[in-house]
Design a protein around this motif. Structure first.
Motif, PDB file in Angstrom:
ATOM      1  N   SER A 142       0.841  -1.198   0.000  1.00  0.00           N
ATOM      2  CA  SER A 142       0.000   0.000   0.000  1.00  0.00           C
ATOM      3  C   SER A 142       0.871   1.241   0.000  1.00  0.00           C
ATOM      4  CB  SER A 142      -0.914  -0.002   1.237  1.00  0.00           C
ATOM      5  OG  SER A 142      -0.123   0.021   2.416  1.00  0.00           O
ATOM      6  N   LEU A 143       0.438   2.248  -0.724  1.00  0.00           N
ATOM      7  CA  LEU A 143       1.179   3.500  -0.793  1.00  0.00           C
ATOM      8  C   LEU A 143       0.986   4.312   0.473  1.00  0.00           C
ATOM      9  CD1 LEU A 143       0.301   4.520  -4.453  1.00  0.00           C
ATOM     10  CD2 LEU A 143       2.402   3.428  -3.623  1.00  0.00           C
ATOM     11  N   ASP A 144       1.960   5.173   0.697  1.00  0.00           N
ATOM     12  CA  ASP A 144       1.868   6.086   1.823  1.00  0.00           C
ATOM     13  C   ASP A 144       0.705   7.047   1.593  1.00  0.00           C
ATOM     14  OD1 ASP A 144       3.119   7.263   4.301  1.00  0.00           O
ATOM     15  OD2 ASP A 144       3.093   9.012   2.954  1.00  0.00           O
ATOM     16  N   PRO A 145      -0.079   7.366   2.596  1.00  0.00           N
ATOM     17  CA  PRO A 145      -1.226   8.266   2.396  1.00  0.00           C
ATOM     18  C   PRO A 145      -0.844   9.608   1.797  1.00  0.00           C
ATOM     19  CG  PRO A 145      -1.378   7.185   4.525  1.00  0.00           C
ATOM     20  CD  PRO A 145      -0.028   6.828   3.946  1.00  0.00           C
ATOM     21  N   LEU A 146       0.307  10.162   2.205  1.00  0.00           N
ATOM     22  CA  LEU A 146       0.717  11.448   1.636  1.00  0.00           C
ATOM     23  C   LEU A 146       1.102  11.292   0.157  1.00  0.00           C
ATOM     24  CD1 LEU A 146       2.843  12.924   4.567  1.00  0.00           C
ATOM     25  CD2 LEU A 146       0.522  13.529   3.890  1.00  0.00           C
ATOM     26  N   GLN A 147       1.760  10.158  -0.141  1.00  0.00           N
ATOM     27  CA  GLN A 147       2.141   9.929  -1.529  1.00  0.00           C
ATOM     28  C   GLN A 147       0.907   9.742  -2.406  1.00  0.00           C
ATOM     29  OE1 GLN A 147       4.732   6.608  -2.043  1.00  0.00           O
ATOM     30  NE2 GLN A 147       4.914   6.852  -4.268  1.00  0.00           N
ATOM     31  N   ARG A 148      -0.100   9.031  -1.891  1.00  0.00           N
ATOM     32  CA  ARG A 148      -1.333   8.838  -2.651  1.00  0.00           C
ATOM     33  C   ARG A 148      -2.036  10.175  -2.881  1.00  0.00           C
ATOM     34  NH1 ARG A 148      -3.767   5.813   0.619  1.00  0.00           N
ATOM     35  NH2 ARG A 148      -3.038   3.803  -0.193  1.00  0.00           N
ATOM     36  N   LEU A 149      -2.026  11.049  -1.890  1.00  0.00           N
ATOM     37  CA  LEU A 149      -2.650  12.360  -2.030  1.00  0.00           C
ATOM     38  C   LEU A 149      -1.916  13.199  -3.059  1.00  0.00           C
ATOM     39  CD1 LEU A 149      -4.728  14.466  -1.076  1.00  0.00           C
ATOM     40  CD2 LEU A 149      -3.145  15.080   0.764  1.00  0.00           C
ATOM     41  N   ARG A 150      -0.566  13.094  -3.104  1.00  0.00           N
ATOM     42  CA  ARG A 150       0.234  13.855  -4.067  1.00  0.00           C
ATOM     43  C   ARG A 150      -0.062  13.409  -5.491  1.00  0.00           C
ATOM     44  NH1 ARG A 150       4.714  12.364  -2.365  1.00  0.00           N
ATOM     45  NH2 ARG A 150       4.847  13.856  -0.633  1.00  0.00           N
ATOM     46  N   GLU A 151      -0.188  12.116  -5.651  1.00  0.00           N
ATOM     47  CA  GLU A 151      -0.493  11.609  -6.984  1.00  0.00           C
ATOM     48  C   GLU A 151      -1.886  12.025  -7.438  1.00  0.00           C
ATOM     49  OE1 GLU A 151       0.037   7.450  -6.926  1.00  0.00           O
ATOM     50  OE2 GLU A 151       2.237   7.537  -6.780  1.00  0.00           O
ATOM     51  N   ASN A 152      -2.811  12.044  -6.529  1.00  0.00           N
ATOM     52  CA  ASN A 152      -4.164  12.469  -6.885  1.00  0.00           C
ATOM     53  C   ASN A 152      -4.211  13.945  -7.279  1.00  0.00           C
ATOM     54  OD1 ASN A 152      -5.125   9.906  -6.386  1.00  0.00           O
ATOM     55  ND2 ASN A 152      -5.693  10.372  -4.252  1.00  0.00           N
ATOM     56  N   LEU A 153      -3.413  14.757  -6.581  1.00  0.00           N
ATOM     57  CA  LEU A 153      -3.387  16.180  -6.904  1.00  0.00           C
ATOM     58  C   LEU A 153      -2.736  16.420  -8.262  1.00  0.00           C
ATOM     59  CD1 LEU A 153      -2.477  17.748  -3.434  1.00  0.00           C
ATOM     60  CD2 LEU A 153      -4.689  17.791  -4.592  1.00  0.00           C
ATOM     61  N   GLU A 154      -1.665  15.676  -8.540  1.00  0.00           N
ATOM     62  CA  GLU A 154      -0.987  15.836  -9.831  1.00  0.00           C
ATOM     63  C   GLU A 154      -1.887  15.429 -10.988  1.00  0.00           C
ATOM     64  OE1 GLU A 154       2.564  13.622  -9.551  1.00  0.00           O
ATOM     65  OE2 GLU A 154       3.597  15.081  -8.223  1.00  0.00           O
ATOM     66  N   SER A 155      -2.662  14.388 -10.770  1.00  0.00           N
ATOM     67  CA  SER A 155      -3.558  13.951 -11.848  1.00  0.00           C
ATOM     68  C   SER A 155      -4.733  14.900 -12.026  1.00  0.00           C
ATOM     69  CB  SER A 155      -4.079  12.540 -11.537  1.00  0.00           C
ATOM     70  OG  SER A 155      -4.826  12.542 -10.322  1.00  0.00           O
ATOM     71  N   ALA A 156      -4.997  15.689 -11.036  1.00  0.00           N
ATOM     72  CA  ALA A 156      -6.123  16.627 -11.132  1.00  0.00           C
ATOM     73  C   ALA A 156      -5.711  17.966 -11.718  1.00  0.00           C
ATOM     74  CB  ALA A 156      -6.744  16.845  -9.752  1.00  0.00           C
ATOM     75  N   VAL A 157      -4.414  18.270 -11.831  1.00  0.00           N
ATOM     76  CA  VAL A 157      -3.959  19.557 -12.384  1.00  0.00           C
ATOM     77  C   VAL A 157      -4.182  19.561 -13.895  1.00  0.00           C
ATOM     78  CG1 VAL A 157      -1.988  21.054 -12.744  1.00  0.00           C
ATOM     79  CG2 VAL A 157      -2.292  19.888 -10.546  1.00  0.00           C
TER      80      VAL A 157
END
Length: 349
Positions: free
Chosen positions: A321-336
């Motif tokens: 499982s990914l780190d929660p902060l890393q998962r949040l960063r990836e979600n933000l990058e995909s939303a830009v």
């Protein structure tokens, strides 16, 4: 009769003479003895027995007069010298009578809530009830209009009625008319009467009301503003006004509830029967804060063992499982959005 008297003289013994006279008194009335023991009869008897023991006729008449005086009874006890003395009556007969009077009607009067020998006049509605709980049940019934429902202010009760003589009087423990004790346990502050002292009632000044269970078994917590068992004196979590609210299950006010109240590990209070019903329905969390109401460590260990025994499905095997902060960063990058693309406008609904 003369033959019996002559036999008495023949015996010559003072003790046997007294015994024969006693038998004669038991068989004949005092008036008949007076006729038989006339002066002529006694003169004839003494003439036939000159060698017998002499005695005065006056003594016999005095004995007959004592038999006639039925209203005066003197108790006497023989001494070694043959004399008789008056037996002194016990001096504590007055105290025994007063004690019996105080105990009169004990545990024979009362209501389903209290065994007591008095009733109270409610200061709120000026009606007579067996106790405050009988008043509250009658005045809070669904048959009573909501606007008229109320509870009695227990500390304002001023008049009580004796159940034995029906005398209305100011609040006191002993009736001013018949002298009976209206309650073995009496609290002048709470106006509480109770003959059943097995409850071990006591008045708590901190709570301002009477409680049961024995003063030595409870202590008052001034932060929680209620009484707890001495077993919780140094271990219970203090919650401000812990019992000054309704039960989270049945919604009855806990502070003056007649049912047993228990303290959960989180510090919140609940009826003991309500907590038992929760456990019977597999509810082990506090209804107010959702903390466990008992030690659940064994349950959690069992759950961990069950999860470890279940194999991971093939698609998810060997994946971390990914780190929660890393998962949040990836979600933000995909939303830009890409450069040059139009940004969405925020609309207010």
């Amino acid at each position: 009769m003369l033959w019996s008297l002559s036999n008495c003289w023949r015996l010559g013994s003072s003790s046997m003479l007294h015994y024969n006279w006693s038998c004669a008194f038991g068989l004949l009335s005092a008036s008949r003895l007076s006729q038989l023991l006339s002066e002529d009869t006694m003169t004839e008897v003494m003439a036939n027995h000159p060698d017998s023991q002499h005695f005065e006729l006056k003594n016999l008449k005095e004995m007959i007069n004592k038999e006639n005086e039925r209203g005066i009874v003197e108790s006497c006890a023989p001494h070694s010298n043959g004399e008789c003395m008056e037996i002194e009556e016990p001096t504590d007969h007055v105290d025994i009578t007063e004690k019996e009077l105080l105990e009169k009607g004990h545990m024979q009067y009362g209501c389903p809530h209290y065994r007591r020998r008095c009733r109270i006049r409610a200061p709120c509605c000026n009606e007579i009830f067996d106790c405050r709980l009988c008043h509250n049940e009658a005045k809070n019934s669904i048959k009573v209009d909501k606007a008229l429902r109320h509870e009695i202010p227990r500390h304002q009760v001023q008049w009580v009625i004796c159940s034995l003589c029906n005398t209305e009087q100011e609040v006191r423990q002993v009736c001013i008319n018949c002298g009976v004790c209206m309650g073995k346990y009496f609290c002048e502050t709470c106006k509480l009467f109770d003959d059943d002292t097995s409850k071990k009632q006591y008045h708590c000044n901190g709570c301002g009301i009477c409680r049961i269970g024995g003063r030595e078994n409870f202590f008052h917590c001034y932060k929680c503003r209620c009484c707890y068992s001495v077993l919780l004196k140094n271990s219970h979590p203090c919650v401000e006004g812990a019992m000054h609210h309704d039960c989270p299950v049945c919604f009855e006010f806990l502070f003056d509830s007649m049912d047993d109240v228990t303290v959960m590990p989180c510090g919140h209070t609940i009826h003991q029967n309500c907590l038992k019903e929760m456990r019977e329905h597999s509810h082990y969390a506090c209804p107010l804060c959702s903390k466990s109401v008992c030690d659940m460590s064994k349950v959690w260990e069992k759950f961990d063992m069950e999860i470890a025994a279940i194999p991971m499905p093939e698609p998810y095997r060997n994946k971390m499982s990914l780190d929660p902060l890393q998962r949040l960063r990836e979600n933000l990058e995909s939303a830009v959005p890409c450069p040059g693309s139009e940004m969405p406008k925020l609309q207010v609904l």
